[in-house]
Motif scaffolding. Structure first.
Motif, PDB file in Angstrom:
ATOM      1  N   MET A   1       0.837  -1.187   0.000  1.00  0.00           N
ATOM      2  CA  MET A   1       0.000   0.000   0.000  1.00  0.00           C
ATOM      3  C   MET A   1       0.879   1.246   0.000  1.00  0.00           C
ATOM      4  O   MET A   1       1.982   1.251   0.528  1.00  0.00           O
ATOM      5  N   ILE A   2       0.329   2.298  -0.562  1.00  0.00           N
ATOM      6  CA  ILE A   2       1.064   3.562  -0.646  1.00  0.00           C
ATOM      7  C   ILE A   2       1.306   4.148   0.741  1.00  0.00           C
ATOM      8  O   ILE A   2       2.330   4.774   0.992  1.00  0.00           O
ATOM      9  N   ILE A   3       0.392   3.900   1.671  1.00  0.00           N
ATOM     10  CA  ILE A   3       0.525   4.462   3.015  1.00  0.00           C
ATOM     11  C   ILE A   3       1.768   3.927   3.714  1.00  0.00           C
ATOM     12  O   ILE A   3       2.380   4.613   4.532  1.00  0.00           O
ATOM     13  N   TYR A   4       2.193   2.697   3.384  1.00  0.00           N
ATOM     14  CA  TYR A   4       3.418   2.162   3.966  1.00  0.00           C
ATOM     15  C   TYR A   4       4.628   2.960   3.507  1.00  0.00           C
ATOM     16  O   TYR A   4       5.581   3.140   4.267  1.00  0.00           O
ATOM     17  N   GLY A   5       4.602   3.418   2.265  1.00  0.00           N
ATOM     18  CA  GLY A   5       5.683   4.272   1.775  1.00  0.00           C
ATOM     19  C   GLY A   5       5.758   5.564   2.571  1.00  0.00           C
ATOM     20  O   GLY A   5       6.842   6.056   2.898  1.00  0.00           O
ATOM     21  N   THR A   6       4.608   6.103   2.905  1.00  0.00           N
ATOM     22  CA  THR A   6       4.555   7.314   3.727  1.00  0.00           C
ATOM     23  C   THR A   6       5.095   7.027   5.128  1.00  0.00           C
ATOM     24  O   THR A   6       5.833   7.837   5.698  1.00  0.00           O
ATOM     25  N   ARG A  53      15.728  -7.560  -0.070  1.00  0.00           N
ATOM     26  CA  ARG A  53      15.039  -8.684   0.581  1.00  0.00           C
ATOM     27  C   ARG A  53      13.648  -8.944  -0.021  1.00  0.00           C
ATOM     28  O   ARG A  53      12.933  -9.804   0.474  1.00  0.00           O
ATOM     29  N   ARG A  54      13.305  -8.156  -1.013  1.00  0.00           N
ATOM     30  CA  ARG A  54      11.995  -8.253  -1.682  1.00  0.00           C
ATOM     31  C   ARG A  54      10.827  -8.014  -0.717  1.00  0.00           C
ATOM     32  O   ARG A  54       9.778  -8.633  -0.807  1.00  0.00           O
ATOM     33  N   TYR A  55      11.031  -7.098   0.244  1.00  0.00           N
ATOM     34  CA  TYR A  55       9.986  -6.717   1.186  1.00  0.00           C
ATOM     35  C   TYR A  55       9.268  -5.438   0.764  1.00  0.00           C
ATOM     36  O   TYR A  55       8.362  -4.994   1.462  1.00  0.00           O
ATOM     37  N   LEU A  56       9.695  -4.830  -0.331  1.00  0.00           N
ATOM     38  CA  LEU A  56       9.136  -3.546  -0.740  1.00  0.00           C
ATOM     39  C   LEU A  56       8.281  -3.745  -1.994  1.00  0.00           C
ATOM     40  O   LEU A  56       8.794  -3.772  -3.109  1.00  0.00           O
ATOM     41  N   PRO A  57       6.956  -3.880  -1.816  1.00  0.00           N
ATOM     42  CA  PRO A  57       6.090  -4.024  -2.991  1.00  0.00           C
ATOM     43  C   PRO A  57       6.144  -2.771  -3.865  1.00  0.00           C
ATOM     44  O   PRO A  57       6.481  -1.680  -3.408  1.00  0.00           O
ATOM     45  N   ARG A  58       5.807  -2.935  -5.115  1.00  0.00           N
ATOM     46  CA  ARG A  58       5.864  -1.836  -6.067  1.00  0.00           C
ATOM     47  C   ARG A  58       4.973  -0.658  -5.633  1.00  0.00           C
ATOM     48  O   ARG A  58       5.338   0.494  -5.795  1.00  0.00           O
ATOM     49  N   VAL A  59       3.825  -0.953  -5.083  1.00  0.00           N
ATOM     50  CA  VAL A  59       2.900   0.104  -4.651  1.00  0.00           C
ATOM     51  C   VAL A  59       3.500   0.896  -3.487  1.00  0.00           C
ATOM     52  O   VAL A  59       3.402   2.126  -3.443  1.00  0.00           O
ATOM     53  N   THR A  60       4.139   0.205  -2.562  1.00  0.00           N
ATOM     54  CA  THR A  60       4.789   0.894  -1.442  1.00  0.00           C
ATOM     55  C   THR A  60       5.930   1.754  -1.948  1.00  0.00           C
ATOM     56  O   THR A  60       6.137   2.878  -1.481  1.00  0.00           O
ATOM     57  N   GLU A  61       6.681   1.229  -2.911  1.00  0.00           N
ATOM     58  CA  GLU A  61       7.778   1.989  -3.505  1.00  0.00           C
ATOM     59  C   GLU A  61       7.264   3.269  -4.158  1.00  0.00           C
ATOM     60  O   GLU A  61       7.898   4.323  -4.072  1.00  0.00           O
ATOM     61  N   ARG A  62       6.098   3.199  -4.769  1.00  0.00           N
ATOM     62  CA  ARG A  62       5.492   4.403  -5.353  1.00  0.00           C
ATOM     63  C   ARG A  62       5.157   5.429  -4.276  1.00  0.00           C
ATOM     64  O   ARG A  62       5.285   6.633  -4.486  1.00  0.00           O
ATOM     65  N   GLY A  63       4.707   4.963  -3.112  1.00  0.00           N
ATOM     66  CA  GLY A  63       4.421   5.878  -2.014  1.00  0.00           C
ATOM     67  C   GLY A  63       5.670   6.592  -1.544  1.00  0.00           C
ATOM     68  O   GLY A  63       5.658   7.797  -1.290  1.00  0.00           O
ATOM     69  N   VAL A  64       6.781   5.860  -1.455  1.00  0.00           N
ATOM     70  CA  VAL A  64       8.048   6.466  -1.067  1.00  0.00           C
ATOM     71  C   VAL A  64       8.472   7.490  -2.111  1.00  0.00           C
ATOM     72  O   VAL A  64       8.879   8.608  -1.785  1.00  0.00           O
TER      73      VAL A  64
END
Length: 133
Positions: A1-6, A53-64
């Protein structure tokens, strides 16, 4: 989720501010010394570790990417206003030094723009990637 990037960005900002404040205290300065820079370094290290470690989904990366794209210009603008206030209080020499650096920076923009090969534009998002966002 994008919120995880935040959340990742917010945690890195808090860690960076703590490091900057601690460094300021160690140097005897009553200020945050480089907290934003430390926050960006921590963000790079954390996201690099999560990617490896492949813990960062693409959607989370977009949030960051989204928040770091907004965060950096805002912080630079805030730091710039503080520097201008200090320069005005510091006298003519501080203002002259700032003007010289500004002119030199503007003169170097074309040279820096020529560094590296010309790259292709990014491909458009697929329907699957659009749904993940």
């Amino acid at each position: 989720m994008i919120i995880y990037g935040t959340a990742i960005l917010a945690a890195c900002v808090l860690v960076g501010k703590a490091i900057g404040t601690l460094l300021g205290q160690l140097l005897g300065v009553d200020a945050d010394v480089g907290g934003v820079g430390f926050a960006m370094i921590v963000l790079l290290l954390v996201t690099g570790w999560l990617r490896s470690r492949r813990y960062l989904p693409r959607v989370t990366e977009r949030g960051v990417l989204f928040w770091s794209g907004i965060y950096i210009p805002i912080v630079v603008a805030m730091a710039m206003t503080q520097n201008v206030r200090s320069a005005v209080d510091g006298g003519v020499m501080a203002i002259a030094a700032g003007v010289v650096v500004l002119i030199a920076s503007l003169a170097l923009v074309p040279a820096v723009a020529k560094i590296g090969p010309v790259s292709e534009p990014l491909p458009p998002l697929t329907d699957k990637e659009d749904e993940e966002a």
